[in-house]
Write a protein that holds these residues in place. Structure first.
Motif, PDB file in Angstrom:
ATOM      1  N   PHE A   6       0.817  -1.216   0.000  1.00 51.44           N
ATOM      2  CA  PHE A   6       0.000   0.000   0.000  1.00 51.44           C
ATOM      3  C   PHE A   6       0.851   1.267   0.000  1.00 51.44           C
ATOM      4  N   LEU A   7       1.998   1.232   0.659  1.00 51.47           N
ATOM      5  CA  LEU A   7       2.828   2.437   0.715  1.00 51.47           C
ATOM      6  C   LEU A   7       3.390   2.825  -0.654  1.00 51.47           C
ATOM      7  N   VAL A   8       3.600   1.844  -1.530  1.00 54.84           N
ATOM      8  CA  VAL A   8       4.067   2.183  -2.874  1.00 54.84           C
ATOM      9  C   VAL A   8       2.896   2.501  -3.804  1.00 54.84           C
ATOM     10  N   ARG A   9       1.680   2.425  -3.259  1.00 52.05           N
ATOM     11  CA  ARG A   9       0.473   2.760  -4.026  1.00 52.05           C
ATOM     12  C   ARG A   9      -0.441   3.651  -3.182  1.00 52.05           C
ATOM     13  N   PRO A  10       0.051   4.755  -2.653  1.00 51.11           N
ATOM     14  CA  PRO A  10      -0.772   5.597  -1.774  1.00 51.11           C
ATOM     15  C   PRO A  10      -2.003   6.132  -2.494  1.00 51.11           C
ATOM     16  N   ASP A  11      -3.126   6.127  -1.799  1.00 47.93           N
ATOM     17  CA  ASP A  11      -4.391   6.666  -2.320  1.00 47.93           C
ATOM     18  C   ASP A  11      -4.986   5.854  -3.461  1.00 47.93           C
ATOM     19  N   LYS A  12      -4.425   4.677  -3.747  1.00 44.40           N
ATOM     20  CA  LYS A  12      -4.968   3.849  -4.822  1.00 44.40           C
ATOM     21  C   LYS A  12      -5.882   2.779  -4.233  1.00 44.40           C
ATOM     22  N   LEU A  13      -7.075   2.649  -4.793  1.00 45.52           N
ATOM     23  CA  LEU A  13      -7.997   1.604  -4.371  1.00 45.52           C
ATOM     24  C   LEU A  13      -7.529   0.268  -4.945  1.00 45.52           C
ATOM     25  N   VAL A  14      -7.304  -0.704  -4.058  1.00 51.65           N
ATOM     26  CA  VAL A  14      -6.786  -2.011  -4.465  1.00 51.65           C
ATOM     27  C   VAL A  14      -7.874  -3.056  -4.259  1.00 51.65           C
ATOM     28  N   GLN A  15      -8.212  -3.778  -5.317  1.00 58.95           N
ATOM     29  CA  GLN A  15      -9.221  -4.822  -5.211  1.00 58.95           C
ATOM     30  C   GLN A  15      -8.691  -5.997  -4.391  1.00 58.95           C
ATOM     31  N   LYS A  16      -9.605  -6.685  -3.715  1.00 60.14           N
ATOM     32  CA  LYS A  16      -9.206  -7.810  -2.878  1.00 60.14           C
ATOM     33  C   LYS A  16      -8.488  -8.890  -3.687  1.00 60.14           C
ATOM     34  N   THR A  17      -8.964  -9.151  -4.892  1.00 65.76           N
ATOM     35  CA  THR A  17      -8.338 -10.186  -5.709  1.00 65.76           C
ATOM     36  C   THR A  17      -6.907  -9.806  -6.086  1.00 65.76           C
ATOM     37  N   SER A  18      -6.680  -8.546  -6.413  1.00 65.67           N
ATOM     38  CA  SER A  18      -5.324  -8.082  -6.744  1.00 65.67           C
ATOM     39  C   SER A  18      -4.417  -8.179  -5.529  1.00 65.67           C
ATOM     40  N   LEU A  19      -4.961  -7.836  -4.374  1.00 65.67           N
ATOM     41  CA  LEU A  19      -4.188  -7.894  -3.132  1.00 65.67           C
ATOM     42  C   LEU A  19      -3.829  -9.340  -2.799  1.00 65.67           C
ATOM     43  N   ALA A  20      -4.773 -10.233  -2.948  1.00 64.86           N
ATOM     44  CA  ALA A  20      -4.520 -11.644  -2.660  1.00 64.86           C
ATOM     45  C   ALA A  20      -3.438 -12.196  -3.581  1.00 64.86           C
ATOM     46  N   GLU A  21      -3.514 -11.861  -4.854  1.00 65.09           N
ATOM     47  CA  GLU A  21      -2.526 -12.334  -5.819  1.00 65.09           C
ATOM     48  C   GLU A  21      -1.138 -11.802  -5.498  1.00 65.09           C
ATOM     49  N   ALA A  22      -1.051 -10.517  -5.144  1.00 70.17           N
ATOM     50  CA  ALA A  22       0.239  -9.884  -4.895  1.00 70.17           C
ATOM     51  C   ALA A  22       0.912 -10.392  -3.630  1.00 70.17           C
ATOM     52  N   ILE A  23       0.138 -10.666  -2.588  1.00 70.50           N
ATOM     53  CA  ILE A  23       0.707 -11.018  -1.290  1.00 70.50           C
ATOM     54  C   ILE A  23       0.743 -12.521  -1.053  1.00 70.50           C
ATOM     55  N   TRP A  24      -0.222 -13.252  -1.595  1.00 70.15           N
ATOM     56  CA  TRP A  24      -0.296 -14.688  -1.338  1.00 70.15           C
ATOM     57  C   TRP A  24       0.033 -15.543  -2.557  1.00 70.15           C
ATOM     58  N   GLY A  25       0.228 -14.942  -3.710  1.00 69.40           N
ATOM     59  CA  GLY A  25       0.627 -15.709  -4.881  1.00 69.40           C
ATOM     60  C   GLY A  25      -0.506 -15.957  -5.853  1.00 69.40           C
TER      61      GLY A  25
END
Length: 223
Positions: free
Chosen positions: A161-180
């Motif tokens: 999130f810190l490298v994407r300040p103020d950007k709305l991140v979808q749950k699916t994108s977050l799951a892919e980025a952090i959990w693979g």
């Protein structure tokens, strides 16, 4: 941070993967041109380690296809071919670095950290947002100059999130980025909620001037 290794030498692929996982990176692999292109087309990566000579195609062509798809992940070409012509071609196609085989794993790690630093941190060793600081090389977090203890996933979430300040991140994108990449096969994304909840609690307890705001039905945003 998520790394993709596109390498057909399985022993070398395993060595690099194990080493980078010990350094707390999330690592995916592909062993030929077609599987590499499929990964690149369907998922996003912070850094890609790309061999030139691949079964089914050429790494340079894969790099060109990747850029045509609008994928902007950092790319380090890792190849036994050490000619000036190959280096120039790779850099002109959009590679960020070129590392000739054989190489020391410590040098590979330094190259990976360097390209990520340029991509996400404007070349510096620290990220800062309001009263929160992250030192990625040490995976250390400070709030008001006091260190905050986070687990691996909490740290990865905060960095993302810190490298994407103020950007709305979808749950699916977050799951892919952090959990693979396999996270999209999960029955639910409740595991994200629990990690975000814990991270928010720790930020609040340490009086951080930032928070992760839930946007109902969509995802989260750093505010």
């Amino acid at each position: 941070m998520k790394i993709l290794i596109i390498e057909d030498e399985i022993d070398l692929q395993d060595v690099i993967r194990t080493f980078l996982e010990k350094e707390k990176f999330l690592v995916e692999v592909a062993k030929d041109y077609n599987s590499g292109l499929e990964k690149v087309a369907n998922y996003d990566y912070d850094c890609i380690l790309l061999d030139i000579m691949l079964p089914g195609g050429n790494g340079m062509q894969l790099l060109s296809e990747m850029r045509d798809l609008g994928k902007d992940g950092s790319v380090i070409i890792v190849s036994a071919k050490d000619s000036v012509e190959d280096k120039v071609e790779g850099l002109e196609l959009g590679a960020d670095d070129y590392l000739a085989k054989p190489f020391h794993l410590a040098e590979l790690l330094a190259r990976v950290k360097s390209v990520l630093r340029r991509k996400h941190q404007q070349g510096v060793n620290m990220l800062e947002h309001k009263n929160v600081r992250i030192y990625p090389d040490e995976r250390r977090v400070e709030v008001n100059d006091m260190e905050v203890q986070l687990n691996r996933k909490e740290y990865d979430l905060l960095y993302y999130f810190l490298v994407r300040p103020d950007k709305l991140v979808q749950k699916t994108s977050l799951a892919e980025a952090i959990w693979g990449d396999n996270a999209d096969q999960a029955d639910s994304l409740d595991f994200i909620y629990s990690q975000v909840k814990n991270l928010r609690r720790k930020l609040k307890e340490n009086q951080a001037d930032i928070d992760l705001q839930a946007v109902y039905g969509i995802g989260y945003k750093l505010v």
